[in-house]
Design an enzyme around this catalytic site. Structure first.
Site, short mmCIF file in Angstrom:
data_model
loop_
_atom_site.label_atom_id
_atom_site.label_comp_id
_atom_site.label_asym_id
_atom_site.label_seq_id
_atom_site.Cartn_x
_atom_site.Cartn_y
_atom_site.Cartn_z
N ASP A 110 1.02 -1.68 0.12
CA ASP A 110 0.43 -0.10 -0.13
C ASP A 110 0.82 1.02 0.17
O ASP A 110 1.78 1.24 1.15
CB ASP A 110 -1.11 0.02 1.16
N ASN B 179 -2.15 13.17 -3.83
CA ASN B 179 -3.57 13.63 -4.64
C ASN B 179 -3.83 15.17 -4.30
O ASN B 179 -3.95 15.64 -5.22
CB ASN B 179 -4.93 12.77 -5.05
N ASP C 140 -2.12 9.11 -10.26
CA ASP C 140 -2.40 8.35 -11.99
C ASP C 140 -0.50 7.84 -12.43
O ASP C 140 -0.46 6.89 -12.57
CB ASP C 140 -3.09 8.58 -13.15
N GLU D 160 -4.33 2.50 -4.44
CA GLU D 160 -3.60 2.33 -4.83
C GLU D 160 -2.91 1.25 -3.32
O GLU D 160 -1.84 0.98 -2.96
CB GLU D 160 -2.72 3.74 -3.22
#
Length: 620
Positions: free
Chosen positions: A484, A492, A501, A528
């Site tokens: 993770d 973000n 992305d 993620e």
């Protein structure tokens, strides 16, 4: 037709009888019993501790805007363990709950109101530190809720041995469903993740089927493919709005439009299902069925306009009534066409029978005549899913019927119609090629993540049980690693989702660089979140592989949108299959190891215990 109705009506009656919630008459009480938030059994029976008050227009409680404005001699009614469900009313409803933390440390819970379509909802918390209020609902911007969630979530933080009184004032122009629950943060997250998966699969499938039918329309020019795509898209948007998602994602700042959108989208869905049914069933122009469906289509257009003019409580009743009439009419017309020998109508009737039952139960729940709106929502999604599958199968049967007719025409009038037969055959072959191409694309999309190119969660769910069974048969180790990205939300938030992305693609490239053995599989199964399946690799080998991946990722840098350099890190947890363990337990242990890695400071790999006896290194 009477024969079919004789079997259909008892089925619908059985569904209604099973789902109908008959509320016991509430008893008056002077004081609501206090709920111990640390007691799971009391949290599960929260409605045994809830009191409520109905205040019709003209009563003082209807005008009160704060709990302090309520009269001291107000007679609260006990919910007696039943969900609070009320049909359309002008009354204001007050709900009260006393919550106590019997523990020695402060803790956080969430009071959850699992119904999204409420005009005004105000929460008050009264405790040792005074009273705090949150005013929200559809008449307010979505972010007034404080938590970005389609339902209403109230954080309840209680100190050691602290008691708080939670008061809720609810007013809505539609029906009132007040399904309450008190959950721990962990339970809230787990349920949210489960529902996210269910809704994602449902709306994703609708979108895929709609796009698929649209492709068939463009390739074949057959108009009922377009109507089917129109119907599935509009129905999906309506359910999206009813579930509160549209208010959350489409118009979060348009206070009040959440109400207008419901009858508006319902009338669009009614129009779409009428046009599709008329086209698919090949209704003869000028016939009685044709006149009925044309009238219903014009009525749907009129209700679309009236949704912007009439009050919500009137337009929703009209739109729902017309929608149910349309569904019932299409079901009956389908029965007539079936009896007339039109074979595809058999599957159309089967599809519409489930839709009729699902729509009726869903409407009763939405109007406050059935409890547990969330369960009815899932039931409606199951009914719609079954209908979509059967409708598409019906279209396949219709295509087969057309093909058979084409062959008969070719056999009986080969000389005169040879050119037309060849043109039609070519058209059908083009349609088949498009169908095969679309099926291949759908198969690829269903097992691969579009952004990173890695396999997706569905592939993980399909492959992991097989690998576990193989490991148990062969005695060879099987290890799963869950990874993770650390603090990815900040990426973000700071540089935008496009850069996020790019980061995910960068992580995927690193995974591909290290996961090189033919049978090893790298998977992106969440935002993620990544997974690696390592058949034939023991715990030590998996840990070394994860450490290599984490080191490679941390040592590489990315250039952000503002020209800065960013180094990403990840946390990893591994678990190796032990005798007698299934794939769910294996995944759970890896997930726990991942959480330990997060809690220990991130950018590290943790191994689940107990470790099995084998320790085959990765690559050996």
């Amino acid at each position: 037709m009477l024969l079919y109705l004789r079997y259909f009506i008892p089925i619908v009656a059985m569904l209604l009888t099973t789902g109908l919630a008959i509320a016991a008459p509430p008893a008056q009480t002077e004081q609501c019993p206090t709920l111990d938030a640390n007691n799971p059994e009391q949290r599960a029976s929260l409605m045994d501790h809830v009191c409520f008050l109905s205040a019709p227009p003209g009563e003082p409680a209807h005008q009160a805007n704060t709990p302090e404005a309520l009269s001291a001699d107000t007679h609260w009614k006990a919910a007696n363990g039943h969900d609070l469900v009320f049909s359309h009313t002008d009354a204001v409803y007050w709900v009260r709950l006393n919550v106590r933390n019997s523990g020695d440390t402060g803790q956080l819970w969430y009071l959850k109101l699992n119904y999204p379509l409420l005009d005004e909802v105000t929460f008050w918390q009264t405790g040792n530190d005074g009273t705090a209020a949150i005013a929200t609902g559809d008449q307010y911007p979505f972010m007034s809720r404080g938590i970005d969630y389609r339902y209403f979530l109230l954080p309840v933080t209680l100190g050691a041995n602290e008691t708080r009184t939670i008061t809720i004032r609810i007013r809505s122009s539609g029906a009132l469903n007040v399904p309450l629950s008190l959950e721990t943060p962990e339970a809230t997250i787990a349920q949210s993740n489960h529902l996210t998966l269910v809704h994602g699969l449902f709306y994703g499938a609708l979108l895929v089927f709609a796009a698929f039918n649209l492709l068939l329309f463009f390739s074949s020019g057959t108009v009922y493919y377009f109507y089917n795509a129109f119907y599935m898209a509009s129905l999906g948007l309506f359910l999206f709005a009813m579930g509160g998602f549209a208010n959350q994602y489409f118009w979060p700042d348009s206070a009040g439009f959440a109400n207008t959108s419901i009858p508006m989208l319902m009338s669009v869905s009614s129009l779409a299902m009428t046009l599709f049914g008329r086209s698919f069933l090949e209704i003869q122009p000028g016939s009685r069925s044709d006149r009925v469906l044309r009238g219903l289509a014009l009525t749907s257009l009129g209700l679309f306009v009236m949704a912007f003019i009439l009050p919500y409580n009137k337009s929703i009743v009209l739109s729902t009534t017309v929608a149910l009439i349309i569904i019932a009419s299409l079901f009956l017309i389908g029965l007539v066409r079936w009896r007339q020998g039109y074979l595809p109508a058999k599957w159309y009737v089967m599809a519409w029978s489930g839709m009729l039952a699902g729509a009726l139960i869903y409407a009763l729940a939405a109007f406050g005549y059935l409890a547990d709106f969330l369960a009815r929502e899932i039931f409606m999604q199951v009914a719609v899913g079954a209908q979509v599958i059967l409708l598409n199968y019906a279209m396949v049967q219709r295509w087969r019927l057309l093909n058979q007719k084409l062959l008969d025409v070719e056999q009986n009038a080969r000389t005169n119609l040879e050119l037309k037969v060849h043109e039609r055959t070519a058209q059908l072959r083009n349609t088949m090629r498009e169908l095969e191409r679309a099926n291949r694309q759908l198969a690829t999309l269903s097992l691969n993540d579009a952004l990173t190119g890695l396999h997706n969660r569905r592939h993980l769910d399909n492959l992991l049980p097989e690998l576990c069974a193989e490991s148990r048969r062969s005695g060879q180790p099987l290890t799963i690693a869950l990874l993770d990205a650390d603090h990815f939300k900040a990426v973000n938030d700071d540089w935008g989702h496009d850069f996020g992305d790019q980061c995910l693609q960068h992580i995927a490239d690193i995974l591909r660089r290290h996961v090189k053995r033919p049978r090893d599989v790298a998977i992106r199964f969440g935002g993620e979140e990544f997974a690696i399946l390592l058949p034939g690799t023991g715990a030590d080998g998996a840990r070394r592989l994860c450490e290599q991946i984490l080191e490679d990722l941390a040592s590489s840098r990315m250039v952000t949108t503002d020209g800065a350099y960013l180094s990403l890190t990840m946390s990893a947890g591994t678990a190796t299959l032990i005798p007698g363990e299934d794939e769910r337990e294996l995944f759970r242990r890896a997930d726990e190891a991942l959480y330990r890695a997060k809690a220990a400071g991130r950018n590290r790999a943790e191994q689940s215990e107990p470790a099995p006896s084998w320790s085959t290194p990765h690559g050996e």
